[in-house]
Motif scaffolding. Structure first.
Motif, PDB file in Angstrom:
ATOM      1  N   THR A   1       0.844  -1.199   0.000  1.00 22.36           N
ATOM      2  CA  THR A   1       0.000   0.000   0.000  1.00 22.36           C
ATOM      3  C   THR A   1       0.875   1.244   0.000  1.00 22.36           C
ATOM      4  N   LEU A   2       0.516   2.184  -0.881  1.00 24.83           N
ATOM      5  CA  LEU A   2       1.203   3.477  -0.930  1.00 24.83           C
ATOM      6  C   LEU A   2       0.197   4.527  -0.475  1.00 24.83           C
ATOM      7  N   ILE A   3       0.556   5.296   0.619  1.00 22.27           N
ATOM      8  CA  ILE A   3      -0.370   6.226   1.268  1.00 22.27           C
ATOM      9  C   ILE A   3       0.084   7.651   0.983  1.00 22.27           C
ATOM     10  N   LEU A   4      -0.904   8.511   0.596  1.00 19.73           N
ATOM     11  CA  LEU A   4      -0.649   9.931   0.348  1.00 19.73           C
ATOM     12  C   LEU A   4      -1.545  10.741   1.280  1.00 19.73           C
ATOM     13  N   ARG A   5      -0.957  11.769   1.944  1.00 18.65           N
ATOM     14  CA  ARG A   5      -1.710  12.592   2.881  1.00 18.65           C
ATOM     15  C   ARG A   5      -1.537  14.053   2.491  1.00 18.65           C
ATOM     16  N   SER A   6      -2.641  14.805   2.560  1.00 22.93           N
ATOM     17  CA  SER A   6      -2.624  16.270   2.349  1.00 22.93           C
ATOM     18  C   SER A   6      -1.852  16.613   1.072  1.00 22.93           C
ATOM     19  N   VAL A   7      -2.323  16.060  -0.051  1.00 20.52           N
ATOM     20  CA  VAL A   7      -1.582  16.227  -1.298  1.00 20.52           C
ATOM     21  C   VAL A   7      -1.633  17.678  -1.757  1.00 20.52           C
ATOM     22  N   GLN A   8      -0.604  18.037  -2.530  1.00 21.15           N
ATOM     23  CA  GLN A   8      -0.494  19.366  -3.097  1.00 21.15           C
ATOM     24  C   GLN A   8      -0.466  19.273  -4.625  1.00 21.15           C
ATOM     25  N   ILE A   9      -0.539  20.420  -5.303  1.00 19.44           N
ATOM     26  CA  ILE A   9      -0.588  20.448  -6.757  1.00 19.44           C
ATOM     27  C   ILE A   9       0.612  19.734  -7.350  1.00 19.44           C
ATOM     28  N   GLY A  10       1.768  19.834  -6.789  1.00 16.06           N
ATOM     29  CA  GLY A  10       2.977  19.233  -7.344  1.00 16.06           C
ATOM     30  C   GLY A  10       3.109  17.759  -7.088  1.00 16.06           C
ATOM     31  N   ASP A  11       2.171  17.161  -6.393  1.00 17.53           N
ATOM     32  CA  ASP A  11       2.279  15.727  -6.081  1.00 17.53           C
ATOM     33  C   ASP A  11       1.758  14.838  -7.217  1.00 17.53           C
TER      34      ASP A  11
END
Length: 1168
Positions: A385-395
């Motif tokens: 599992t790959l988890i992303l939190r509070s993503v931004q435009i550059g993500d």
């Protein structure tokens, strides 16, 4: 797995496929910014032909349009620097041109494509590019292989390695493929195995052939030299492949399993298979090549285990255990999907894969391992599992998940896109969905928006899919309708909302009546050549058109002149054997289908018996055994055995005997000295089979005849001769060569010695015999093997002579109108001079008792075969009321004797014959006239006639009878109305009674149609026209007669009185017409002569009138006929100038016809 469980599993799989369609990942419209996505790529193991250009595919989509780059064997590869490699425009696909002189193997390797834009890089699989090879098989000289008879042998093939592996096959010296059997096998490795060697194996050579990608190459042939022994020792089986008693094999899940066991031994061993634990998977298992090969089409985990191969013959058995382990390449459990997020959203990618052994998971970002890129505090990797939190435009990026084990790998791309967008509908608008009643369906509403919109479904203003029931709404916009009902029909609206707006779309659902077959086809049994008809009647939704198709044994039928589809029927005319099978009727609509099947069994004559074998021979019998042929669904009732012999009637087959249909081995009765050949027919209710192939021949030994000639008889051909005749023995009764006959004879009741003669003929004549003398006769057959049995004694007679006496006392005792009883005294038997045949009476009709009637004196005869002291007979068919004469002779088989004295007798009166004719005429509308003539044979004195008649076309009944005296032969009667028809019968009478009647109907023209025609004919137009024409002709005829009667006309006054009147001139100079010339209308010209022509004409003495009378040219008319009281007026020259009586008041010019009256036809024209 039982078939019912398998059906349930298939239904679940189908449901999963439908749901997977409903749960596809949300896609970003291409007009929005997004990372790249690989859309097309070559297979992982890419083998190309060196004769063609290699194409390595890689295509992707994204916004902005991706830029493509390649890595080869893990290193950057620049296609632009190699002139033989080019990359297609707006694509990453590589074209590699293999020019002449270039080694294609230089381009082999592992290729990987990268598609990159501002938001990340997508990566293709690692594509292994290989070039197919056709290596050269080195030539070698192979020594002959020497082996003892009965021992096993393996001929190795050992082809050179190639890509892909070659296909191996063996051929003999005739370049024909080697046919495998129980003893001869081609192994999985291509070697040729002999379970045991026989002498026949030396008859050919054996060469291994390999079919490579481009060529077929052959190894040098093997020659086998067999070392023979007197006795081949039998041996216990042993395994040639695989070796030993145990082995193991690994097979991948879903791939086929092929196991082979090849055993040596004498006799050739038989192979059987079993499983140590559980049963063999019969549903997907096939045993091939005489059970030496076991094949399972698709392996699953429960197919793993120990498979036991057993080889056995009568000397013993041996076994080999093959342990099969099932492993699997990685396969997806949860494939990572694309994510669309907004700023500060959280998300995760899940990558789960299964396999045996368990795959390892590796994460990459934009094609690089996550561990090798700069760390991102908002990204965390936790195993799969790959988890992303509070993503931004550059993500925004493209992540790759690689799951691999020792058997292979899986690679998936999933991007994360950070953006905001109002809801929009991606699918077609106002779509129409049709579903069958009680079936499941889906209404699709693909949408996009960021943040993810909330989607709801409405029907008739009510929200559906939230409260369960038979509706289910999915997050991707799909609405599932379970068990559709008629009230589910209608318009559905899907609405997508997020904080940036909303969008909606509609779909219409129509629920249809399911298709079902109401009258399925029934099983049929049809005789070959007849017509078979399958019925298939279906009920369906009237708004859906249907298509009806027929299949036989799963294959679509091609309709033609024999197979025709007629409404609800399939008609098969002239049924053949190949028509047999299962017929399936399928009724299809665009939404569903219904099927029903029935079997056609074709009844036919049986196939001929085969493998005729003769055994247990004796002098008079032999056993024949055969293999029954296929009875073609009609049991064999009887077998007929025929024979053919090659001496008496070669080529002609004759029936020998028949046997019940449940036998296939019988003992045949035979005759001596015949070279037999047999064949067998099978017979069932349909008919006879074709004959079997003939058996081998069997010659029986000779013997003396055992039959006697038939129909022995002695016949006198002349008064001093007797001919002895008999019927020959049949060919099967001769029993040996040179068949002949011994004929014995002597006079009966005498003490003479038997006389005999031997002959090859079928008759013998005895001369100088007494007249009609009895002889004892017997005949005996004999051949080179001896004498046959003697026949029974038969009595024959020598020839007959003419009888010498005539019957006496010929008389008639009783007569009637047509019969007479005759009596006579017989002659002494010695005077007959032969065998009494009959007493024959010759009789003839001398005259009729009616003096005026003439008769025929044709002589007739009748024989009486009677014996006894007071014989008598009856003459029949005599004519009544006649005088007859007769005499009698006695006759034997050859001659008639002298005639007796002539006797006269008379027949009595009888009833008359019918009248000679009977006519009915209609002389008036209301009267019928009948006339007739007396009978040709009155058979007595006529007393009168009886006439009977009745109505045949009306309702008036009753029959009327009239009697007439004998001298009356006509009658007329009035009809009450003109439409009535009668039937008349007329018969003559004598004192004995009424004779045969003549029957006639009144004429047909007395019917109503004819009568009306007679009444209305005066009003018919054609009748009026005919009458007018007749009247006109009558008027013209009267006028002509009147002119002819007048005999004259106006005489013209001559200009000069002193000119004499020409006595022969028929016309004056002014052209006036002489009426007498009309009599010569067919003999004189119709135009007048000119005066010059008239002066030059010769004198005429006379002319022939129309009635054939010759008249003088000068007039002999009486002038009194033209005047009043004879006071006619004349000119000075004697011409008549008076007028006809009663016409003096007419114009003078009217009497002078002028020049136009010179033609005799002109008066007719003027009158007309």
């Amino acid at each position: 797995m039982p078939s019912s469980c398998w059906m349930v599993a298939m239904a679940k799989l189908l449901l999963l496929l439908l749901l997977s369609r409903g749960l596809y990942a949300i896609e970003i419209p291409l007009d929005l910014k997004q990372p790249p996505t690989i859309t097309k790529q070559s297979v992982k193991d890419h083998i190309v032909d060196p004769r063609d250009s290699a194409v390595v595919e890689c295509e992707a989509k994204g916004n902005p349009m991706p830029v493509f780059s390649w890595r080869r064997n893990g290193k950057f590869f620049n296609p632009g620097r190699d002139p033989r490699v080019s990359m297609r425009r707006r694509s990453g696909t590589l074209d590699i041109a293999f020019y002449s002189g270039l080694d294609p193997e230089d381009y082999e390797g592992e290729y990987q494509c990268f598609a990159t834009n501002d938001f990340g890089s997508a990566v293709s699989n690692k594509i292994l590019l290989r070039v197919s090879k056709s290596p050269v098989w080195p030539k070698e000289f192979l020594e002959p292989v020497a082996v003892n008879q009965g021992l096993p042998l393996v001929l190795p093939c050992d082809p050179p390695p190639s890509v892909p592996p070659p296909h191996i096959f063996w051929m003999n010296s005739s370049m024909m493929p080697i046919v495998e059997d129980r003893r001869l096998t081609v192994g999985l490795n291509g070697d040729l195995y002999f379970s045991s060697i026989t002498v026949n194996d030396t008859r050919t050579t054996y060469s291994c052939n390999a079919r490579f990608a481009q060529t077929i190459q052959q190894k040098s042939p093997y020659t086998i030299k067999v070392l023979t022994t007197r006795l081949v020792a039998e041996s216990v089986p042993s395994f040639l492949f695989p070796k030993g008693t145990a082995s193991s094999k690994v097979v991948l899940r879903g791939k086929p399993l092929i196991l082979m066991c090849i055993a040596a031994g004498v006799p050739t061993p038989t192979i059987t298979w079993s499983k140590k634990v559980g049963d063999l998977p019969r549903r997907k298992l096939r045993l091939e090549n005489f059970n030496k090969t076991l094949r399972i089409t698709s392996m699953s985990d429960d197919n793993a285990g120990d498979y036991i191969c057993t080889a056995s013959n009568r000397m013993g058995a041996t076994s080999h255990t093959i342990t099969v382990r099932v492993q699997a390449t990685p396969y997806w459990a949860n494939k990572p999907e694309n994510l669309v997020l907004t700023s500060e959203d959280n998300g995760k990618l899940i990558c789960r894969a299964n396999g045996i052994p368990k795959p390892t998971i590796q994460w990459l970002v934009n094609g690089e391992p996550v561990d090798s890129v700069p760390p991102n505090p908002r990204r965390q990797v936790a195993g799969d599992t790959l988890i992303l939190r509070s993503v931004q435009i550059g993500d925004s990026a493209v992540y790759q998940c690689n799951a691999s084990n020792e058997h292979g790998y899986l690679l998936a791309n999933a991007f994360i896109s950070i953006q905001e967008a109002a809801p929009r509908m991606l699918g077609p608008r106002n779509q129409l969905v049709k579903v069958m009643e009680n079936n499941r369906t889906f209404l699709y509403c693909p949408f996009f928006g960021s943040p993810l919109p909330e989607l709801r479904w409405f029907k008739d203003g009510q929200i559906v899919g939230r409260d369960g029931g038979h509706y289910k709404a999915y997050t991707n916009g799909t609405l599932e309708v379970r068990h559709a009902r008629l009230d589910d029909q209608g318009t559905y609206t899907c609405v997508a909302n997020n904080r940036l707006g909303k969008a909606e779309n509609q779909a219409r659902l129509e629920v249809k009546e399911p298709t079902r077959i109401t009258r399925p086809p029934e099983h049929l049994r049809a005789i070959r050549g007849s017509t078979a008809r399958f019925e298939c009647r279906a009920k369906h939704d009237p708004t859906l058109p249907i298509t009806v198709t027929w299949k036989r044994n799963g294959r679509l039928l091609v309709l033609g002149w024999r197979l025709q589809k007629e409404d609800d029927f399939l008609a098969i005319s002239s049924v053949r054997r190949e028509d047999e099978g299962n017929y399936t009727c399928t009724v299809r609509t665009e939404l569903d289908r219904a099927s029903a099947s029935a079997r056609l069994v074709v009844l036919d004559r049986p196939d001929p018996p085969t493998d005729l074998e003769l055994s247990d021979p004796t002098e008079r019998s032999i056993r024949i055994t055969w293999t029954p042929g296929n009875d073609n669904h009609s049991p064999t009732k009887e077998y007929l055995v025929q024979y053919e012999e090659d001496y008496w009637e070669p080529g002609r087959w004759k029936n020998l005997s028949s046997y019940p249909g449940n036998l296939n081995s019988v003992i045949l009765p035979l005759s001596p000295f015949i070279n037999y050949q047999f064949r067998v027919y099978a017979i069932n209710a349909i008919g006879w089979s074709k004959p079997s192939r003939p058996s081998q021949r069997y010659q029986t030994s000779g013997a003396a005849p055992d039959a006697v000639p038939g129909n022995i008889r002695g016949v006198g051909t002349w008064k001093t001769r007797m001919e002895i005749r008999w019927e020959p023995l049949e060919d099967t009764q001769r029993n040996g060569p040179h068949l002949r006959y011994i004929v014995w004879w002597r006079r009966r009741d005498s003490r003479e010695e038997w006389k005999n003669i031997t002959t090859y003929w079928l008759r013998h004549i005895i001369y100088d015999t007494d007249t009609f003398t009895p002889y004892e006769i017997k005949v005996q057959a004999v051949n080179d093997f001896g004498l046959g049995p003697e026949s029974n004694v038969v009595i024959g007679y020598s020839g007959e002579d003419r009888p010498i006496a005539a019957p006496t006392n010929l008389r008639v005792s009783k007569t009637d109108s047509t019969k007479a009883t005759v009596h006579w005294t017989p002659v002494p038997s010695k005077t007959i001079m032969g065998l009494l045949k009959e007493y024959k009476v010759y009789y003839w009709r001398e005259s009729s008792q009616l003096k005026w009637l003439s008769v025929s004196r044709e002589k007739k005869s009748k024989g009486f075969n009677v014996t006894g002291p007071q014989p008598w007979g009856v003459l029949t068919g005599l004519v009544p009321y006649s005088n007859y004469k007769m005499h009698m002779v006695v006759a034997n088989s050859r001659y008639e004797g002298p005639a007796s004295s002539t006797v006269e007798f008379q027949t009595k009166e009888g009833v008359p014959a019918p009248p000679r004719f009977f006519r009915i005429q209609q002389r008036h509308m209301d009267t019928l006239y009948l006339d007739w003539d007396r009978p040709a044979e009155p058979n007595g004195i006529l007393t009168g006639y009886t006439l009977k008649y009745q109505v045949v076309n009306g309702t008036r009944g009753g029959r009327t009878q009239l009697d007439f005296p004998p001298n009356t032969t006509y009658y007329s009667m009035n009809r009450p109305d003109r439409y009535t028809r009668y039937r008349f019968s007329l018969a003559a009478r004598t004192q004995v009674g009424v004779g045969e009647a003549a029957v006639e109907d009144s004429p047909l023209f007395t019917n109503e149609a004819y009568t009306r025609e007679q009444v209305d004919i005066a009003t018919q137009g054609w009748f009026i026209g005919v009458m007018c024409a007749i009247a006109l002709l009558v008027v013209i005829l009267l006028i002509v007669c009147f002119i002819k009667k007048s005999r004259g006309g106006k005489y013209p006054v001559r200009d000069k009185k002193d000119l004499p009147l020409d006595p022969v001139d028929q016309k004056d100079q002014d052209g006036s017409f002489d009426y007498r010339s009309f009599e010569r209308i067919n003999r004189v010209p119709t135009l007048p002569y000119s005066k010059r022509d008239e002066d030059n004409k010769p004198l005429q003495g006379s002319q022939m009138s129309l009635d054939g009378m010759v008249k003088m040219q000068e007039s002999d008319d009486s002038l009194v006929d033209y005047g009043e009281g004879g006071d006619g007026q004349f000119n000075e020259d004697g011409s008549f100038i008076g007028q006809y009586a009663g016409r003096k008041d007419r114009d003078e010019n009217e009497g002078n016809l002028g020049s136009e009256a010179t033609s005799p036809v002109s008066p007719l024209y003027s009158l007309a």
